[in-house]
Design a protein around this motif. Structure first.
Motif, PDB file in Angstrom:
ATOM      1  N   ASN A 140       0.881  -0.894  -0.147  1.00 48.93           N
ATOM      2  CA  ASN A 140      -0.007   0.148   0.600  1.00 48.93           C
ATOM      3  C   ASN A 140       0.343   1.389  -0.004  1.00 48.93           C
ATOM      4  N   ALA A 141       1.888   0.872   1.176  1.00 45.89           N
ATOM      5  CA  ALA A 141       2.601   2.326   0.570  1.00 45.89           C
ATOM      6  C   ALA A 141       3.296   2.656  -0.537  1.00 45.89           C
ATOM      7  N   GLY A 142       3.742   1.560  -1.467  1.00 43.67           N
ATOM      8  CA  GLY A 142       4.429   1.496  -2.584  1.00 43.67           C
ATOM      9  C   GLY A 142       3.500   2.363  -3.230  1.00 43.67           C
ATOM     10  N   LEU A 143       2.332   1.709  -3.704  1.00 44.49           N
ATOM     11  CA  LEU A 143       0.983   2.583  -4.183  1.00 44.49           C
ATOM     12  C   LEU A 143       0.431   3.208  -3.967  1.00 44.49           C
ATOM     13  N   ALA A 144       0.565   3.864  -2.744  1.00 44.24           N
ATOM     14  CA  ALA A 144       0.213   5.381  -2.142  1.00 44.24           C
ATOM     15  C   ALA A 144       1.189   6.254  -2.904  1.00 44.24           C
ATOM     16  N   LEU A 145       2.730   6.018  -2.941  1.00 42.87           N
ATOM     17  CA  LEU A 145       3.320   7.155  -3.672  1.00 42.87           C
ATOM     18  C   LEU A 145       3.532   7.249  -5.258  1.00 42.87           C
TER      19      LEU A 145
END
Ligand SMILES: Nc1ncnc2c1ncn2[C@@H]1O[C@H](COP(=O)(O)OP(=O)(O)OP(=O)(O)O)[C@@H](O)[C@H]1O
Ligand SMILES: [Mg+2]
Lengths: 218, 242
Positions: A122-127
């Motif tokens: 999620n953190a990767g996608l959110a970036l």
């Protein structure tokens, strides 16, 4: 039976070392090929496109239910019939090992990917990373670190398994030793040297695994 | 800036979001609170398309989040998000955590990204931590790095999901201070938090959720004065006790 005759080892060291080199080469190629193919298989198994996931899953389950020696025989006899001309035993063994190991690496890598927490994705996608880049920069590096010990243990098992190529006459370490043993009638010396060599290499390698594990643990 | 209109979401039979509507104007700070399981995280994850929803519409600027052709990675790169558990990438240094997305997603040069990273770390009060790994930092420091990482993308809005809930009490303020400064600089923010002190200082509005619905959406003065719903009153009295 006279005492140990170490000269037979020294006199044939060239042959033996060549055999050892073949074993190492086989191991390294199968690890590299098996891991590359295994990663692709793992991605397929995790894919949301069902047919791909099912195909990869069937492949893995099929190969994992066959004994390695059967796969080696199979490729040795079948590949020439498929490609239409004879191929050398060494190439057939390389292919067999790579395809066989890939099935095991696939499962190791799949477990490694599953060990990375969803929050990281999620953190990767959110970036703003796409799916592929999240895999490449976020998930896989962590997955590989988490599975390093298992991967290396598998590599050690694989190194031991290379001795099976004896059955199709590839000159690995064991086969070379066997040839020397027969021509000099010195089986005890030769098989002892093979045993000690495997012991030293595998023991050292597993100690190394322990160290790496401590160093790269996240 | 962010416009949520009639959004509903189901997990199989279970409805997590019920007809939620909410508008966040440019420069506004909205605090979202409510009991555990009320759908706060789900709602803000819908805002950047991390969670799909089945009904309603969410617009960020003119971009419709749920629409078919939307370039979600591009949209997300313009919205910063900060998580409860920081979610820094543990295998990269602090510097790499902040620089890599700038280089790979925005296409900034290495030098420019690095300069930006250092500036942001200074702004977060972490000038000398660039070459450490996340695990070597305290929770409060990690969360500030996470905020820096989000800010490095020059977002038009920031989403926070309980940014201080995983922190030891003595570290909560160092993170809240950074967030207050951000709010005072005019950042558009949606913040899920139970830190009512933060809400009092910088929120424009407070949104109270319960069982998937937005029960109350009021200017903070009104919310802290006399919340209209009983459930909000009960909730406030509980969390203000400690
Ligand atoms: N993947 C999922 N599948 C099914 N139900 C889910 C899933 N994710 C969340 N839920 C449910 O949806 C509801 C809302 O969850 P959500 O995480 O949005 O709540 P929250 O308000 O953020 O709570 P908290 O304060 O505990 O973080 C909860 O009842 C939760 O159990
Ligand atoms: Mg939540």
């Amino acid at each position: 039976m006279s005492g140990f005759d170490w000269n037979v080892i020294l006199n044939n060291r060239g042959l033996l070392l060549q055999g050892l080199a073949v074993s190492f080469q086989l191991t390294l190629v199968a690890i590299a090929g098996g891991m590359a193919l295994g990663t692709v298989l793992a991605m397929c198994r995790l894919s949301r496109f069902r047919p791909l996931a099912i195909a990869a899953g069937s492949y893995v389950n099929f190969l994992r239910s066959l004994p390695l020696i059967l796969v080696i025989f199979w490729f040795y006899i079948l590949t020439p019939q498929i490609v239409g001309h004879p191929i050398d035993a060494y190439s057939s063994v390389l292919i067999a090992f790579t395809l066989f190991e890939a099935a095991y690496y696939c499962e190791i890598i799949r477990a490694g990917i599953a060990s990375v927490k969803a929050g990281q994705v999620n953190a990767g996608l959110a970036l703003g990373f796409g799916q592929f880049h999240v895999m490449r920069y976020v998930v896989l590096p962590q997955a590989f670190r988490n599975m390093l010990p298992v991967l290396l243990t598998q590599a050690i098992i694989m190194f031991q398994d290379t001795s099976i190529v004896y059955v199709v006459g590839v000159r690995d370490f064991l086969t070379a030793a066997d040839v020397v043993a027969n021509s000099n009638n010195r089986p005890v010396e030769l098989y002892s040297v093979v045993a000690v060599t495997f012991l030293v290499i595998c023991f050292t390698a597993s100690r190394l695994v322990g160290r790496l594990q401590r160093k790269y643990a996240l | 800036m962010i416009e949520v209109t009639g959004v509903s979401k189901w997990y199989q039979q279970f409805q997590v979001l019920k007809d939620c509507s909410l508008t966040i104007k440019s420069g506004e700070v909205i605090v979202i609170c409510g009991p555990s399981g009320s759908g706060k995280s789900t709602l803000i994850k819908c805002m950047n398309g991390l969670e799909p929803f089945q009904q309603g519409e969410i617009k960020v600027g003119d971009v419709s989040v749920g629409a078919k052709g939307t370039d979600l990675p591009k949209l997300r790169s313009r919205i910063g998000m900060v998580f409860q558990n920081f979610e820094l990438f543990p295998h990269m240094t602090v510097r790499k955590n902040i620089t890599l997305p700038q280089v790979k997603i925005l296409g900034r040069s290495k030098d420019e990204s690095d300069a930006r990273t250092i500036k942001l770390l200074e702004r977060m009060g972490l000038p000398s931590q660039a070459d450490k790994f996340p695990a070597q930092l305290s929770g409060g420091q990690q969360q500030r790095v996470a905020i820096a990482r989000a800010l490095a993308m020059d977002p038009v809005a920031m989403l926070f999901d309980e940014p201080t809930s995983a922190l030891d009490p003595e570290m909560i303020n160092e993170v809240l201070d950074v967030m207050v400064a951000l709010a005072q600089d005019g950042m558009t923010m949606a913040v899920v938090t139970h830190e009512m002190g933060f809400a009092r200082r910088v929120a424009n509005r407070v949104v109270f959720m319960d069982q998937g619905s937005i029960v109350e959406d009021a200017p903070k003065e009104a919310f802290f004065g006399t919340p209209r719903s009983e459930r909000a009153q009960l909730f406030l009295s509980k969390i203000l006790q400690h």
